[in-house]
Scaffold this active site. Structure first.
Site, short mmCIF file in Angstrom:
data_model
loop_
_atom_site.label_atom_id
_atom_site.label_comp_id
_atom_site.label_asym_id
_atom_site.label_seq_id
_atom_site.Cartn_x
_atom_site.Cartn_y
_atom_site.Cartn_z
N ILE A 701 0.82 -1.23 0.00
CA ILE A 701 0.00 0.00 0.00
C ILE A 701 0.84 1.26 0.00
O ILE A 701 0.31 2.37 -0.04
CB ILE A 701 -0.96 0.03 1.21
CG1 ILE A 701 -0.19 -0.11 2.53
CG2 ILE A 701 -2.01 -1.03 1.09
CD1 ILE A 701 -1.07 -0.01 3.76
N GLY A 702 2.15 1.13 0.01
CA GLY A 702 2.99 2.33 -0.03
C GLY A 702 4.46 1.98 0.00
O GLY A 702 4.87 0.91 0.47
N GLY A 704 8.42 3.99 0.60
CA GLY A 704 9.17 5.18 0.96
C GLY A 704 10.65 4.97 0.74
O GLY A 704 11.09 3.96 0.21
N GLY A 707 11.72 1.90 3.12
CA GLY A 707 11.03 0.63 3.22
C GLY A 707 9.68 0.63 2.51
O GLY A 707 9.31 1.59 1.83
N VAL A 709 5.36 -0.58 2.83
CA VAL A 709 4.26 -0.78 3.77
C VAL A 709 3.25 -1.74 3.16
O VAL A 709 2.83 -1.56 2.02
CB VAL A 709 3.57 0.56 4.13
CG1 VAL A 709 2.47 0.33 5.17
CG2 VAL A 709 4.59 1.56 4.65
N LYS A 723 5.22 -1.89 8.19
CA LYS A 723 6.29 -1.17 7.51
C LYS A 723 7.57 -1.99 7.62
O LYS A 723 8.14 -2.13 8.69
CB LYS A 723 6.48 0.21 8.14
CG LYS A 723 7.59 1.03 7.48
CD LYS A 723 7.70 2.42 8.10
CE LYS A 723 8.80 3.23 7.45
NZ LYS A 723 8.91 4.59 8.06
N ASP A 828 9.50 15.37 8.28
CA ASP A 828 9.11 14.94 6.93
C ASP A 828 7.60 15.02 6.74
O ASP A 828 6.95 14.06 6.33
CB ASP A 828 9.60 13.51 6.68
CG ASP A 828 9.63 13.16 5.20
OD1 ASP A 828 9.60 14.09 4.37
OD2 ASP A 828 9.69 11.96 4.87
#
Length: 1007
Positions: A701-702, A704, A707, A709, A723, A828
């Site tokens: 689902i994501g 960065g 790492g 998620v 994560k 961030d």
């Protein structure tokens, strides 16, 4: 009558081309073909975030489309072939969008087309051959796309007619430069740089008599510049840099090209002498001949170029004459000079004192890697505009002038590799903008000035190979801005290593070797989580290797050899998975040598010179460690044995009593929903693997920087977000520790809730770290503001929802700043780090860059930590001061919140292609404050003042006034949070109260 009609049509074209419709019409009978073509164009757009085409459905303009101008409208999609039906088009400008696919060959039908601008997009494929059918084309700009293949020969027909500008730079075009370009009798600009063009420059280009700009840089061109090119007397700019061209430059080039303003020949293989006729091109402002093989002297009369702003002759074989470096004096006539680069040549002589007469606009003075002698002129202090001073790798002697501290704008000072003596002037502490100071390989002596601690933007300090003595000032080693390297090796420094070393939490390289430092290795060194290279060899350090250093798992090279260290080799070195070399030799270490990790490879470790070590792998050849000898116990007197047994029994009994008491007490204590240090549920790698269906891509689902998620179901009924850290990514370990440290200290309804963490080993023996959170069912704010291709059916956030989300995020940041025991900088803040739960309540997440501010409480420095090196945060959202000193601050979060706020209500990313050359989202909104703010809002928000079903002429005037007043207040909050100077920004508490007040006004009027 025909003349009047044509004149009126021209005025209409000019007016409507610059109007908000972005379409111009000619006075012809109504034509349904044009309308259908425009609607086809609209249908091919995946995203029209500006709503620029929203009115095309209902348009019934009685005329034919003559111009299509959609520059910088954030369009995403393809150009449909139907555009070929707009046969009256004279101008197409689709510059600076995100258009994909190929350029439709149907554009070749547009025989009236004069201007075609498709630059700054993502178009691919080949250039259509039938563009040659656009016989009236005058301006063709296809640069900065992904076009490939050769330049079609059919384009020669355009070139031979009326084409004035031909730009295809910054693509992936191949083949040779077509010789038929020489037939372009009307061409004034030819941009073909940054492709993969090969072969020689065609001599036929010398026939383009009107050519003013010729740019061929960043290709693979070979051969010489054809002599015919020097016949282009109208030439203003000639740029052939970064090719493989060779040969000599004609000595009369300044006479051949008298109008030349820019000459860029760098990074080729040109040879011969620098032409002495260059000053005859009196308009020259950029002269770049670096990275070639020019020989001879620098022309003495270059100082006659009064407009000269940049001159670079670096990396050549140039020499000085009998008068040495006196040619530098001539540049005092160049009152606009900003960059002067003569580094890496064979210049001999002293720097003349007259250099102080150079203009105050001079920013760069680069004379490194020559054979310069003498002293640094004290008069250099007058160059107060200087930002970079590079005199490295010469034979300069004498002392560093004390007046160098007057160069307040200096950011880079490179004096290494000389014979400079004396002390480091304390006045350097006044140069507060200093980023890099390199004085290594000289003969400097005395102390390291504590005043260097005033340079709070300093990122690197190198003082190695000098004769410095005294202690390392805590003011200097405690600079938190130091992030690249701190190197003081090969000196005579004494005393202990200050505890303030832990303040360098971002430092990557530390070299303290071959000094006379004493005392123990400070435990605070464990806070330097970004350390990759650490050398403390050749000192007098004693005691054991601190257990706290187990946190430095990012180390690649560690050298503690030739000290007086004792105790055992820490087992935790086995877990340093990126460690390439470990040198512990010549100490007094004892006990068993570990056998796992780096200790399996004898080529990567050195432990010789430690007499009492044993065990380890067989290749080390160490003696086997002795098992405890029980015979000695048998020889002990019975009394001593009895006492020992009794004491042991009592200790065990006491421990049992304590355990029982604590268990009974905890049984009576009421349970809490919030996890504590003892209350985190334990979870294994296997359990997380099962919960996420083996980390299936369908559950991703994501992603960065540190790492990925995954969505998962823990224990079959608890939805979670997992994560998983990419431990091979630089900074991932530190991000993990920072997030753990932050989340265990904070609780707030607008912060993401952590369930547990996992630090384990996966099924192939690789280190595994993950954090487990409550799953936020409505994803991230990023997905709602900028839905992807598979999310186009996602509803738009309403005005009330956006305001609620902004206030939720403000509550979270205000809590972190002002209501935690220790103030925390998030570091961030951006839409992807604002998650939405099932009730659309916003929760701030991702504390991988979080930092505790020591100055906010009495917290000891050893407890403060940060999480990244260099620039912290995400480009577009990070505060401008972070790029200078890298120091986290509360005001940095305020700046990021401002970007978030402005993006939420305009729908425009801060990294949009429209923002360049210093133009930012902040400036965009600030400018609009004096005009109509409605024009810059996300179009979906205008339903508040333009209710559905009401025509354009029947808007709710009362709502519009109130709406604009409140939107203006929101935008003003965003602008005040984003001032460049930190002390001018609104703080988070004030911003929050203002936003709450705006929401109350909206609720009061039913909006």
């Amino acid at each position: 009558m025909n003349f009047i009609s044509a004149f009126v049509s021209l005025i209409l074209f000019i007016h409507q081309t610059h109007s908000s419709t972005c379409i111009a019409y000619a006075s012809y009978p109504e034509n349904e073909i044009d309308r259908a073509a425009l609607l086809a164009f609209k249908d091919k757009m995946i995203e029209d975030s500006q709503g620029i085409m929203s009115s095309w459905n209902n348009h019934r303009h009685a005329g034919r489309v003559t111009a299509l101008d959609l520059e910088s409208q954030k369009l995403i999609g393809t150009i449909p072939p139907d555009i070929g039906n707009l046969t009256f088009l004279r101008r197409i400008n689709l510059m600076a969008n995100r258009l994909r696919g190929n350029i439709p060959k149907e554009i070749g039908r547009l025989f009236r087309l004069k201007t075609l601008i498709l630059s700054n997009n993502e178009l691919g494929g080949e250039i259509p051959r039938n563009l040659s059918s656009c016989v009236g084309m005058q301006y063709l700009n296809l640069q900065q796309n992904r076009l490939s293949g050769r330049i079609p020969g059919e384009l020669r027909y355009l070139v031979e007619r009326e084409l004035i500008v031909f730009r295809v730079a910054k693509n992936d075009l191949t083949g040779e430069i077509p010789s038929w370009l020489g037939n372009g009798s009307s061409l004034t600009e030819l941009h073909m740089g940054e492709n993969d063009l090969k072969g020689p420059i065609p001599a036929e280009l010398g026939r383009i008599s009107k050519l003013k700009i010729l740019i061929l840089h960043f290709n693979n061109l070979t051969g010489c510049i054809p002599s015919s090119v020097y016949n282009l007397t109208s030439l203003v700019g000639l740029d052939v840099a970064d090719n493989s061209l060779h040969g000599e430059i004609p000595s009369e080039i300044g006479n051949y090209l008298p109008h030349l303003q820019g000459l860029c020949l760098e990074d080729n293989r040109f040879s011969g002498q620098v032409p002495h006729s260059l000053p005859n091109a009196t308009g020259l402002d950029v002269l770049s001949l670096g990275f070639n093989s020019f020989t001879g002297n620098v022309p003495a009369n270059l100082g006659n170029l009064r407009n000269l702003a940049e001159i670079s002759f670096s990396y050549n074989q140039l020499q000085t004459g009998y008068d040495g470096l006196s040619f530098l004096t001539g540049f005092t006539n160049c009152t606009k000079l900003e960059e002067l680069d003569f580094g890496h040549n064979k210049f001999i002589g002293e720097i003349p004192a007259s250099i102080a007469n150079l203009t105050n606009t001079l920013r760069w003075l680069l004379l490194g890697s020559n054979q310069i002698t003498g002293n640094i002129p004290p008069e250099i202090e007058k160059l107060n505009g200087l930002q970079i001073l590079a005199l490295y790798n010469n034979s300069i002697s004498g002392e560093i002038p004390h007046g160098i501290g007057k160069l307040k704008n200096l950011t880079y000072l490179y004096l290494w590799g000389n014979s400079i003596s004396g002390a480091i002037p304390s006045s350097l502490g006044n140069v507060t903008q200093l980023l890099h100071l390199e004085l290594q390989c000289n003969q400097l002596e005395g102390d390291i000035p504590p005043s260097l601690g005033w340079c709070q933007k300093l990122q690197s300090l190198n003082l190695t190979y000098n004769n410095l003595n005294g202690t390392i000032p805590k003011e200097v080693i405690g600079l938190s801005s130091l992030s690249l390297f701190f190197e003081v090796a090969e000196n005579s420094l004494t005393g202990p290593l200050p505890l303030e070393v832990g303040n360098m939490s971002q430092i990557v390289n530390v070299d303290l070797s071959n000094n006379r430092l004493t005392g123990e290795i400070p435990s605070t060194l464990s806070q330097c989580l970004m350390l990759q290279n650490l050398s403390m060899a050749g000192n007098l350090f004693e005691g054991s290797i601190p257990p706290s250093l187990r946190t430095l798992i990012g180390l690649q090279y560690l050298d503690l050899s030739r000290n007086r260290l004792s105790g055992q080799i820490p087992v935790y070195f086995e877990n340093f998975t990126v460690l390439e070399a470990l040198n512990l030799s010549f100490n007094s270490l004892e006990g068993e040598v570990p056998q796992e990790g780096i200790f399996r490879d004898t080529k990567r470790i050195s432990i010789i010179g430690n007499k009492d070590l044993c065990g380890g792998i067989k290749k080390l050849g160490l003696p086997v460690c002795k098992v405890h000898d029980m015979k000695k116990w048998r020889k002990l007197p019975k009394l001593k044995v009895s006492i020992a047994v009794t004491i042991s029994f009592l200790i065990v009994l006491a421990c049992l009593i304590v355990v029982v008491y604590r268990r009974r007490k905890s049984a009576t204590r009421p349970s809490t929903a919030l996890p504590t240090k003892e209350g985190f549920q334990k979870v294994s790698y296997a359990k997380l693997r099962q919960a996420t269906d083996e980390f299936s891509p369908s559950n991703l689902i994501g992603q960065g920087s540190h790492g990925s998620v995954y969505r998962g179901m823990l224990d079959g009924n608890q939805p979670v977000a997992v994560k998983v850290l990419n431990l091979r990514q630089k900074g991932a370990f530190k991000s993990f520790f920072a997030e753990c440290e932050a989340l265990r200290n904070i609780r707030h309804r607008n912060l993401v809730n952590i369930i547990t963490v996992c630090s384990s080993i996966d099924f192939i023996g690789t280190e595994f770290k993950a954090l487990v959170y409550d799953l936020m069912q409505n994803g991230s704010l990023e997905q709602w503001l900028h839905p992807g291709e598979n999310q186009l059916d996602m509803p738009k956030l309403s005005l009330r929802q956006r305001l609620d989300i902004a206030i939720d995020a403000a509550f979270a940041i205000e809590y972190l700043h002002h209501h935690c025991q220790t103030s925390i900088v998030h570091g961030d803040l951006k839409p992807s780090n604002v998650l939405l739960d099932h009730d659309m309540v916003a929760r701030v997440c991702d504390f991988g860059l979080a930092r505790f501010l020591c100055g906010s409480t009495n917290l000891d420095a050893s407890q403060c930590q940060a999480s990244s090196s260099g620039l912290k945060g995400t480009i577009g959202y990070v505060a401008p001061e972070y790029g200078l000193d890298g120091t986290s601050s509360l005001q940095g979060d305020v700046y990021s919140f401002r970007i978030l706020l402005l993006e939420m209500f305009t729908g425009i990313r801060p990294t949009d292609v429209m923002f360049e050359d210093g133009w930012t989202l902040h400036e965009f909104v600030k400018t609009a404050q004096n005009k109509s703010l409605l024009k810059i809002l996300d179009p979906s928000l205008l339903s508040v003042v333009y209710p559905a079903g009401i025509g354009d002429g029947q808007i709710n005037e009362a709502n519009m006034v109130r709406f604009e007043e409140n939107i203006a207040e929101i935008m003003r909050i965003g602008v005040l949070c984003s001032m460049k100077l930190q002390n001018e920004r609104m703080d988070m508490t004030h911003a929050l109260s203002k936003l709450v007040a705006v929401r109350e006004k909206f609720l009061k009027h039913g909006m």
